[in-house]
Design a protein around this motif. Structure first.
Motif, PDB file in Angstrom:
ATOM      1  N   UNK A  34      -6.198  11.227 -13.388  1.00  0.00           N
ATOM      2  CA  UNK A  34      -5.576   9.898 -13.397  1.00  0.00           C
ATOM      3  C   UNK A  34      -4.430   9.900 -12.395  1.00  0.00           C
ATOM      4  N   UNK A  35      -4.547   9.079 -11.374  1.00  0.00           N
ATOM      5  CA  UNK A  35      -3.523   9.014 -10.334  1.00  0.00           C
ATOM      6  C   UNK A  35      -2.444   8.011 -10.711  1.00  0.00           C
ATOM      7  N   UNK A  36      -1.170   8.368 -10.584  1.00  0.00           N
ATOM      8  CA  UNK A  36      -0.109   7.391 -10.795  1.00  0.00           C
ATOM      9  C   UNK A  36      -0.326   6.157  -9.921  1.00  0.00           C
ATOM     10  N   UNK A  37      -0.223   4.994 -10.532  1.00  0.00           N
ATOM     11  CA  UNK A  37      -0.439   3.752  -9.808  1.00  0.00           C
ATOM     12  C   UNK A  37      -1.875   3.297  -9.794  1.00  0.00           C
ATOM     13  N   UNK A  38      -2.791   4.134 -10.300  1.00  0.00           N
ATOM     14  CA  UNK A  38      -4.212   3.766 -10.349  1.00  0.00           C
ATOM     15  C   UNK A  38      -4.770   4.081 -11.739  1.00  0.00           C
ATOM     16  N   UNK A  39      -4.246   3.333 -12.717  1.00  0.00           N
ATOM     17  CA  UNK A  39      -4.749   3.509 -14.058  1.00  0.00           C
ATOM     18  C   UNK A  39      -3.684   3.690 -15.114  1.00  0.00           C
ATOM     19  N   UNK A 116      -1.410  -3.156  -2.570  1.00  0.00           N
ATOM     20  CA  UNK A 116      -2.539  -3.432  -1.698  1.00  0.00           C
ATOM     21  C   UNK A 116      -3.753  -3.740  -2.572  1.00  0.00           C
ATOM     22  N   UNK A 117      -4.074  -5.024  -2.749  1.00  0.00           N
ATOM     23  CA  UNK A 117      -5.213  -5.370  -3.607  1.00  0.00           C
ATOM     24  C   UNK A 117      -6.540  -5.095  -2.912  1.00  0.00           C
ATOM     25  N   UNK A 118      -7.598  -5.012  -3.727  1.00  0.00           N
ATOM     26  CA  UNK A 118      -8.938  -4.911  -3.158  1.00  0.00           C
ATOM     27  C   UNK A 118      -9.188  -6.139  -2.289  1.00  0.00           C
ATOM     28  N   UNK A 119      -9.610  -5.957  -1.030  1.00  0.00           N
ATOM     29  CA  UNK A 119      -9.697  -7.086  -0.096  1.00  0.00           C
ATOM     30  C   UNK A 119     -10.973  -7.911  -0.202  1.00  0.00           C
ATOM     31  N   UNK A 120     -11.815  -7.614  -1.178  1.00  0.00           N
ATOM     32  CA  UNK A 120     -13.114  -8.267  -1.233  1.00  0.00           C
ATOM     33  C   UNK A 120     -14.134  -7.469  -0.456  1.00  0.00           C
ATOM     34  N   UNK A 121     -15.369  -7.932  -0.464  1.00  0.00           N
ATOM     35  CA  UNK A 121     -16.460  -7.143   0.087  1.00  0.00           C
ATOM     36  C   UNK A 121     -16.653  -7.303   1.591  1.00  0.00           C
ATOM     37  N   UNK A 139     -18.421  -6.187 -11.018  1.00  0.00           N
ATOM     38  CA  UNK A 139     -17.741  -5.252 -11.918  1.00  0.00           C
ATOM     39  C   UNK A 139     -16.657  -4.478 -11.169  1.00  0.00           C
ATOM     40  N   UNK A 140     -16.995  -4.022  -9.974  1.00  0.00           N
ATOM     41  CA  UNK A 140     -16.030  -3.265  -9.171  1.00  0.00           C
ATOM     42  C   UNK A 140     -14.813  -4.119  -8.856  1.00  0.00           C
ATOM     43  N   UNK A 144     -10.935  -3.508 -10.048  1.00  0.00           N
ATOM     44  CA  UNK A 144     -10.158  -2.873  -8.983  1.00  0.00           C
ATOM     45  C   UNK A 144      -8.657  -2.958  -9.260  1.00  0.00           C
ATOM     46  N   UNK A 145      -7.981  -1.830  -9.081  1.00  0.00           N
ATOM     47  CA  UNK A 145      -6.550  -1.728  -9.353  1.00  0.00           C
ATOM     48  C   UNK A 145      -5.795  -1.813  -8.032  1.00  0.00           C
ATOM     49  N   UNK A 146      -4.903  -2.794  -7.859  1.00  0.00           N
ATOM     50  CA  UNK A 146      -4.115  -2.838  -6.623  1.00  0.00           C
ATOM     51  C   UNK A 146      -3.324  -1.538  -6.438  1.00  0.00           C
TER      52      UNK A 146
END
Length: 223
Positions: A34-39, A116-121, A139-140, A144-146
């Motif tokens: 589990x990465x800090x900032x991602x979960x 930095x949010x997920x920018x879309x596909x 689902x992805x 998605x976690x900014x």
């Protein structure tokens, strides 16, 4: 063997669930990190925080673990080899390459409110996402976690030349081993050009084989 699994941008440790199950069936001990900032809910995490989390997993491992990094997190796996060259048995890089000393970790897209949010596909159309169906894409994107700006814009620091002694496996999903070799030989991946033990293996998937080909990815890692 302990196999530490480090996810790339916008993903948490659960992205490895299917790979972890397959690794267990093959007799190994998967450890999704589990990465800090991602979960964990933090938006103020830094690259140093994420490196510390990976090193804590290395230090807690039984024996000498393999460290698997996906996409941007290939750099985190390589930073683990740099900080613990005597402890890391092997580094596996899935769909990515390590940044060099002094480069930004993953400064790929604009920040919004410090993340930095997920920018879309759009940026991933083509081979990256060709094997993801519409439901998988939804689902992805919804999960998605900014990524905190302190992670994405963190500066990579590499200090120990012994990292080049650590064996490296490059898993090639949306690109071929031949392409990877060309990029390395052409100077685009200077860190791997100095690696003394480098293997490249193909996997028939897009950029996220842990989602679309988890059993195959597990078998590649074990082999």
């Amino acid at each position: 063997m302990d196999i530490l699994l480090v996810a790339g941008l916008w993903l948490d440790g659960s992205s490895w669930d299917d790979v972890a199950s397959a690794l267990e069936e093959l007799g190994h001990r998967p450890v999704p990190v589990t990465l800090p900032g991602q979960g964990d809910g933090s938006t103020s995490a830094t690259l140093d925080d994420q490196v510390a989390a990976v090193l804590a997993a290395v230090d807690s491992a039984s024996g000498r673990p393999m460290v698997v990094g996906h996409s941007a997190a290939c750099t985190l796996a390589w930073l683990a080899a740099d900080a613990r060259p005597e402890r890391v048995a092997k580094v596996a890089l899935v769909g990515g390459f390590p940044s060099a000393d002094g480069q930004r970790y993953a400064d790929f897209f604009e920040l919004e409110d410090g993340v930095m949010p997920f920018p879309g596909w759009g940026p991933f159309e083509g081979p990256d996402s060709a094997d993801l169906g519409e439901q998988a894409r939804r689902d992805f994107a919804s999960a998605a976690i900014p990524v905190p700006g302190g992670v994405a814009q963190g500066v990579v620091r590499l200090t120990d030349e012994r990292r080049f002694d650590v064996p490296v496996l490059v898993v090639c999903p949306e690109f071929t081993p031949a392409q990877a070799q060309e990029w390395i030989a052409g100077g685009e991946v200077p860190e791997l050009a100095k690696a003394k033990h480098l293997d490249l293996v193909d996997i028939d998937s897009g950029h996220w084989p842990m989602i679309t080909k988890p059993a195959e990815l597990a078998r590649v890692l074990v082999a």
